[in-house]
Write an enzyme that holds these catalytic residues in place. Structure first.
Site, mmCIF file in Angstrom:
data_model
loop_
_atom_site.group_PDB
_atom_site.id
_atom_site.type_symbol
_atom_site.label_atom_id
_atom_site.label_comp_id
_atom_site.label_asym_id
_atom_site.label_seq_id
_atom_site.Cartn_x
_atom_site.Cartn_y
_atom_site.Cartn_z
ATOM 1 N N HIS A 31 -27.421 20.223 73.678
ATOM 2 C CA HIS A 31 -28.633 20.634 72.975
ATOM 3 C C HIS A 31 -29.396 21.721 73.721
ATOM 4 C CE1 HIS A 31 -28.687 16.520 70.713
ATOM 5 N NE2 HIS A 31 -27.697 17.316 70.352
ATOM 6 N N HIS A 36 -17.597 17.601 68.214
ATOM 7 C CA HIS A 36 -17.342 16.636 67.144
ATOM 8 C C HIS A 36 -15.851 16.380 66.949
ATOM 9 C CE1 HIS A 36 -21.433 16.461 64.947
ATOM 10 N NE2 HIS A 36 -21.604 16.680 66.242
#
Length: 726
Positions: A267, A106
Site C-alpha cells: 500500500h 493477488h
C-alpha cells in the site's frame, strides 16, 4: 404442449420431432451425473492438466525455452510498458506500477501452506474462478496490458512467470530494490479443480477467523484474497480485523513482521478505485457477453475508466508519492488522526482529519486530497503487536525495506518448492528456511556401490513390508501444489516426521538403514531409504514369479535438522493416507475422498493410484500392520490378489459399526469372516470408475501388467522431488 398430431406432422415433413424445441443440444448440456449424485467421488481430479489440454505438446521443455529468453530485454520492455498509458485503461499518475503489483500479489496470495494449493505457480489468474473473483476486479486489464509483451516473447516466458516478474519490475521502477526473482513457473491450460475455495454459494460470504484454522482456506470471505478491507463483515473496526489478518497471512506461512511489511509495502504505491456506486459495474469476465472478449466489469459510471474507474468501491490513496517508493505509509499512519468516512461508492474507509491536502490526484495535477487509509491499514497502528513492528519500521525505513523485500520474495515464490527449481539470472544466492534447503551432495555411488548396498539391505533382516513402508513414508510427503516434501533430504529421520503416528512402524526400519549407510559410506541415507523400497519391490515381484528391475536414480542428500522448519513440516503430516490405510480424524471428509486428495497431491492418475493401493495391500504396507485390505494369503508377494478377491462375488461386505469405516467380508455360504477392509479398500469395488480399472488388474491375464504398472507408479512417487532429473 406437443400432441401426437404435432409429432405426426413433423415426422411427415421429414423433420426429427425432438430437434424442434429450444433445448440445448450441445455436448455436455443437460442434467449431469453430478446433478443426480452431488456426493460422487471426484476421480476426475486425477485427470486434470493432461496433455490433451496442452497446446504446446508433451515434448515442450519450458526450462530449455526460457534459456533462449532475452531476460533483460524483457525487463526493459516491461519497464517501458509501465508508463505507456492506454486510453482504454488509463494509468493512474501515468504509471501501471500499482496495478501490476496488485496483479502479482493477488496471483501469489491464493497460496495456503496447510495444503500447498493455490499460488502463482501455474498462472491460474487467467482462469475461473480467480479471473472473476470480486477481489480481482480490473486485473483483467492488467493481464491484457501484458499481452503485447507475452505475444512478443512467446513461449520463452510463461504467463505465470510474467505476472510475477511484472510485479517485480513495477517495484524496481518505483525505486525499490527487490530481493530477486526466480523463474520456472510453468503454465497450465485449464482451471485447477482440486483447490477448495470454500463451501459458500454467494460471493463475499463472511467466515469467522477461527474457522480458517480448521480448513485450507486463505481468505475471510469467499472471493477475497485475504481479508475484507472494510473490516470483518464490513464492521469498519480496525482492531477487530487483527485476528482475521493473522489467520489469513498465517495460512500463507507469514509471521507478524512479514504481515506488516507486506500490507504496508503493498500500500505504498498505487491506489484503490471507487469513483461511484458499484451498481454501475457490469458482469465479471466469465459472465460478460462474448463481444467483451474476456474482459469484464465494464462500468457505465462516467467514462468508466481513469478518474471514473470503479474496482473495489474504495477510494484510497495512501502516500504522497504513489508511483515512488517511500516510508510515507508509516509516517502518515502515525502522524495523523483518522476518522471513519465513506468512499463515493459508499465503502467504509478512513481519512486523516488533521492532515493538509497533500495527496496528488491521479489525473488532475491541479487537485489534491487528504491521505486516506483502509480499515485494515489502521489495524497496524491499533493492534498492540502490529503497532510495535510498525513503529520500528517507521523509525527504521531500511529495516522496513529489507523486511518487505524478503516477504515479497517469499509471497511470490512460496509455492515453487526448493530453490533448485528456480531459473534465471536474478535467483538469490542465499538459502531460506522456507525453501526447505538441502546441502550439496557428498556421495556419488557407482553401479557397483548400488549393487553392494542392495545386497546389504536384502541381508538386513528387514521384511518386504518394512522395506516398502519406510520408502513410502519418506517419499509420500510430496505435495504437487507447492512441491514440498518427498524423499530427498531423508527428513523422515528428523523432527517432526519421525514422530508422526503414521510413521511409527516405518521408522523402526531406520536404525538398520542408518547402520548400513554409516558402514558403507557410499550413499546418503535418503538414497538408501529409497533403495530399500527398490529391494522390497524386486523381492516381492520375484516371489510372484517375475524378474523385474526397479529403476533407481542416486543423488539424494541428507538434510540437517537446522535446515528443517518443524512448524512448516508439521503441515505435511497427513490426516489420512489411504495408501497405508491410515486415518487420524473422522471429522474431515470421507476416507475415499481423502485418498483422492492424497493421490492428487502425488500427481497420480486413477490407474496409478489403483495399482499402488493394490500393491501396497498385498505387500503388507498398512501403517499399523493391520490386515485391512490385505486380500491375500501370501503377504509380501506382488500379486494382483487384492483385485481378484475384492471383486469376487463369493464375499459380501458389512460395516462393523455405525461409523461405516471398517467392514468385514464374509463368505456368502458359510458366513465366515475372510477379510476386513476400510473405505479406502472397498472404493475400488464400489466406485464405477475405479472398479473399471480394478477389473483390468483382476483379469487372469493382468498379473504382469499390474506389476509393471505398480513399478512405474512406485518409481514416479519416489522421484517426485528429484527436480535435478528433469
Amino acid at each position: 404442449m406437443s400432441t401426437s398430431d404435432d409429432i405426426h406432422n413433423t415426422t411427415a415433413t421429414g423433420k426429427c420431432p425432438f430437434h424442434q424445441g429450444g433445448h440445448d443440444q450441445s455436448a455436455g448440456a443437460g442434467t449431469t451425473t453430478r446433478d443426480w449424485w452431488p456426493n460422487q467421488l471426484r476421480v476426475d481430479l486425477l485427470n486434470q492438466h493432461s496433455n490433451r489440454s496442452n497446446p504446446l505438446g508433451e515434448d515442450f521443455d519450458y526450462r530449455k525455452e526460457f534459456s533462449k529468453l532475452d531476460y533483460y530485454g524483457l525487463k526493459k520492455d516491461l519497464k517501458a510498458l509501465l508508463t505507456e498509458s492506454q486510453p482504454w485503461w488509463p494509468a493512474d499518475w501515468g504509471s501501471y506500477a500499482g496495478l501490476f503489483i496488485r496483479m502479482a500479489w493477488h496471483g501469489a496470495g491464493t497460496y495456503r501452506s496447510i495444503d500447498g494449493r493455490g499460488g502463482a505457480g501455474r498462472g491460474q489468474q487467467r482462469f475461473a474462478p480467480l479471473n472473476s473473483w470480486p477481489d480481482n476486479v480490473s486485473l483483467d486489464k492488467a493481464r491484457r496490458l501484458l499481452w503485447p509483451i507475452k505475444q512478443k516473447y512467446g513461449q520463452k516466458i510463461s504467463w505465470a512467470d510474467l505476472f510475477i516478474l511484472a510485479g517485480n519490475v513495477a517495484l524496481e521502477n518505483s525505486g525499490f530494490r527487490t530481493f530477486g526473482f526466480g523463474a520456472g513457473r510453468e503454465d497450465v491450460w485449464e482451471p485447477d479443480l482440486d483447490v477448495n475455495w470454500g463451501d459458500e454459494k454467494a460471493w463475499l460470504t463472511h467466515r469467522h477467523p477461527e474457522a480458517l484454522a480448521k480448513a485450507p482456506l486463505g481468505a475471510t470471505e469467499m472471493g477475497l484474497i485475504y481479508v475484507n478491507p472494510e473490516g470483518p463483515d464490513h464492521s469498519g473496526e480496525p482492531l477487530s480485523a487483527a485476528a482475521a489478518i493473522r489467520a489469513t497471512f498465517g495460512n500463507m506461512g507469514m509471521n507478524d513482521e512479514e504481515t506488516v511489511a507486506l500490507i504496508a509495502g503493498g500500500h505504498t504505491l498505487g491506489k484503490t478505485h471507487g469513483a461511484g456506486p458499484t451498481s454501475n459495474v457490469g458482469p465479471d469476465p466469465e459472465a460478460a457477453p462474448i463481444e467483451e472478449q474476456g474482459l469484464g466489469w465494464a462500468s457505465t459510471y462516467g467514462s468508466g475508466v481513469g478518474a471514473d474507474a470503479i474496482t473495489s468501491g474504495l477510494e484510497v490513496v495512501w502516500t504522497q508519492t504513489p508511483t515512488q517508493w517511500s516510508n510515507y505509509f508509516f509516517e502518515n499512519l502515525f502522524k495523523y488522526e483518522w476518522v471513519q468516512t465513506r468512499s463515493p461508492a459508499g465503502a467504509i474507509q478512513f481519512e486523516a482529519v488533521d492532515a493538509p491536502e497533500i495527496i496528488p490526484d491521479p489525473f488532475d495535477p491541479s487537485k489534491k486530497r487528504k491521505p486516506t487509509m483502509l480499515v485494515t491499514d489502521l489495524t497496524l497502528r491499533f493492534d498492540p503487536e502490529f503497532e510495535k513492528i510498525s513503529r520500528r519500521f517507521l523509525n527504521d525505513p531500511q529495516a522496513f525495506n529489507e523486511a518487505f523485500a524478503r516477504a515479497w520474495f517469499k509471497l511470490t515464490h512460496r509455492d515453487m518448492g526448493p530453490k533448485s527449481r528456480y531459473i534465471g539470472p536474478e535467483v538469490p544466492k542465499e538459502d531460506l528456511i522456507w525453501q526447505d534447503p538441502l546441502p550439496q551432495p557428498i556421495y556419488n555411488p557407482t553401479e557397483q556401490d548400488i549393487i553392494d548396498l542392495k545386497f546389504a539391505i536384502a541381508d538386513s533382516g528387514l521384511s518386504v513390508s518394512e522395506l516398502v513402508s519406510v520408502a513410502w513414508a519418506s517419499a509420500s510427503t510430496f505435495r504437487g501444489g507447492d512441491k514440498r516434501g518427498g524423499a530427498n533430504g531423508a527428513r523422515l529421520a528428523l523432527m517432526p516426521q519421525r514422530d508422526w503416528d503414521v510413521n511409527a512402524a516405518a521408522v523402526r526400519a531406520l536404525p538398520v538403514l542408518e547402520k548400513i549407510q554409516k558402514e558403507s559410506g557410499k550413499a546418503s541415507l535418503a538414497d538408501i531409504i529409497v533403495l530399500a523400497g527398490v529391494v522390497g519391490v524386486e523381492k516381492a515381484a520375484s516371489a510372484a514369479g517375475l524378474s523385474i528391475h526397479v529403476p533407481f536414480a542416486p543423488g539424494r542428500v541428507d538434510a540437517r535438522q537446522d535446515q528443517t522448519d518443524i512448524e512448516m513440516f508439521e503441515l505435511l503430516e497427513p490426516i489420512a493416507d489411504g495408501f497405508r490405510n491410515y486415518r487420524a480424524r473422522l471429522d474431515v471428509s470421507t476416507t475415499e475422498s481423502l485418498l483422492i486428495d492424497k493421490a492428487q497431491q502425488l500427481t497420480l492418475t486413477a490407474p496409478e493410484m489403483t495399482a499402488l493401493v493394490g500393491g501396497m495391500r498385498v505387500l503388507g504396507a498398512n501403517f499399523d500392520s493391520s490386515k485391512n485390505g490385505v486380500f491375500t494369503d501370501r503377504v509380501g508377494v506382488l500379486s494382483n490378489d487384492f483385485f481378484v478377491n475384492l471383486l469376487d462375488m463369493r464375499y459380501e461386505w458389512k460395516a462393523t459399526d455405525e461409523s461405516k469405516e471398517l467392514f468385514e467380508g464374509r463368505d456368502r455360504e458359510t458366513g465366515e469372516v475372510k477379510y476386513t477392509a476400510s473405505r479406502a479398500d472397498l472404493v475400488f469395488g464400489s466406485n464405477s470408475v475405479l472398479r473399471a480399472v480394478a477389473e483390468v488388474y483382476a483379469s487372469s491375464d493382468a498379473h504382469e501388467k499390474f506389476v509393471k504398472d505398480f513399478v512405474a507408479a512406485w518409481v514416479k512417487v519416489m522421484n517426485l522431488d528429484r527436480f535435478d532429473l528433469l
